[in-house]
Design an enzyme around this catalytic site. Structure first.
Site, PDB file in Angstrom:
ATOM      1  N   HIS A  44      39.366  36.634  41.607  1.00  0.00           N
ATOM      2  CA  HIS A  44      38.671  37.298  40.194  1.00  0.00           C
ATOM      3  C   HIS A  44      39.646  36.731  39.171  1.00  0.00           C
ATOM      4  O   HIS A  44      40.199  36.152  38.910  1.00  0.00           O
ATOM      5  CB  HIS A  44      38.733  38.655  40.418  1.00  0.00           C
ATOM      6  CG  HIS A  44      38.849  39.175  42.056  1.00  0.00           C
ATOM      7  ND1 HIS A  44      37.764  39.982  42.108  1.00  0.00           N
ATOM      8  CD2 HIS A  44      39.055  38.402  42.955  1.00  0.00           C
ATOM      9  CE1 HIS A  44      37.352  40.318  43.691  1.00  0.00           C
ATOM     10  NE2 HIS A  44      38.455  39.676  44.062  1.00  0.00           N
ATOM     11  N   GLU A 118      43.998  38.089  42.278  1.00  0.00           N
ATOM     12  CA  GLU A 118      43.676  37.672  40.106  1.00  0.00           C
ATOM     13  C   GLU A 118      43.702  37.555  40.131  1.00  0.00           C
ATOM     14  O   GLU A 118      45.520  37.084  39.913  1.00  0.00           O
ATOM     15  CB  GLU A 118      43.418  39.545  40.254  1.00  0.00           C
ATOM     16  CG  GLU A 118      42.862  40.784  40.818  1.00  0.00           C
ATOM     17  CD  GLU A 118      41.622  40.868  39.966  1.00  0.00           C
ATOM     18  OE1 GLU A 118      41.476  40.484  39.474  1.00  0.00           O
ATOM     19  OE2 GLU A 118      40.794  41.650  40.602  1.00  0.00           O
TER      20      GLU A 118
END
Length: 298
Positions: A44, A118
């Site tokens: 992500h 992330e």
């Protein structure tokens, strides 16, 4: 009779003591018949700075989210550490809330089987209606994507190599982006994420150029039908219905596929090069399924 009752009572007591011992003192014998529960690595980007990303991923909010790892961006004013390093927010044995509504190769709810990473990357999109930023997914928006810094990518690569060493059963086609598992809803890690470079380091999937050229040449005179492209996208992993029409859901999936494998042209259309890349990937990673697909089309 009295002696019999005493013996039964003693037997029951011994059984109870044995049960207590079994609960508190276990013997571990490692079985060969096991493997990791982890089957996916999902990448992500978070468009917020490090401090805000850390807050959103660790504190309970109205819409709680989390991830197993957070990789900061250099030159971020909110990042106060002297050196860039990876932050683990959720143990790999635990379920992080990073994938949301998701699908890949017949599996749904991928939080249960995945590790989420992330990466701080402050890209943003502007919508023509109100000018607000929205980095989820908006085909009509104007988006800006900064490059991933080399120092940050080095950390991501090292982290991925460690994860894949710990979980060797993860298929290369299961190292994917959030946009792959949630078309139309997410576009991260975006068109600047260097999937090909990762492949060259032994991480993830990529196509062979000679095979793409073979299909590109073939499709010049015999392009695949839209129905066949939809079936191929579903075969590779994406959730798409065989409607035979370029509907919004199919365009969303094509966008996700192009963001991953053809980021230089993201036009949401099944053009010949996109189809050639798709079929080259299937020939490389799912050759048996490709034979069935081609036979059905005849």
């Amino acid at each position: 009779m009295e002696n019999l009752i005493k013996r039964i009572g003693m037997t029951v007591m011994l059984l109870l003591l044995g049960a207590c011992t079994a609960v508190t003192e276990t013997t571990r014998i490692e079985s060969e018949n096991q493997n990791s529960r982890v089957r996916f690595v999902i990448l992500h980007y978070t468009s917020e700075d490090f401090a805000e990303s850390l807050r959103l991923l660790t504190l309970r909010t109205d819409r709680p989210v989390s991830s197993h790892y957070l990789v900061p961006e250099p030159n971020d004013a909110t990042y106060t550490e002297k050196t860039l390093r990876v932050f683990q927010l959720v143990d790999e044995s635990q379920r992080a809330w990073h994938a949301g509504r998701s699908y890949w190769r017949g599996k749904t709810g991928l939080n249960d089987q995945s590790i989420g990473i992330e990466i701080v990357n402050t890209g943003h999109c502007r919508l023509p209606d109100d000018g607000h930023n929205d980095v989820s997914a908006a085909s009509s928006s104007l988006c800006f994507f900064p490059d991933y810094p080399e120092s940050q990518l080095a950390l991501v690569v090292e982290l991925l190599q460690d994860i894949l060493e710990r979980h060797p059963d993860i298929p290369v086609t299961h190292v994917i982006g959030h946009s792959d598992i949630a078309p139309g809803r997410k576009i991260d890690p975006g068109p600047r994420f260097p999937w090909q470079r990762l492949y060259q380091l032994g991480i993830g999937a990529w196509y062979d150029e000679d095979t793409v050229f073979k299909y590109w040449t073939q499709f010049q005179t015999e392009p695949p039908s839209l129905s066949m492209v939809q079936q191929a996208l579903e075969l590779y992993g994406y959730k798409v219905a065989d409607t035979g029409e370029l509907d919004e859901a199919t365009a969303d999936v094509l966008q996700s596929f192009q963001l991953h494998f053809r980021p230089e042209v993201v036009n949401r259309r099944p053009d010949i090069k996109t189809a050639a890349i798709l079929f080259a990937l299937i020939e490389k990673y799912y050759p048996r399924e490709l034979d069935a697909l081609l036979n059905d089309a005849e």
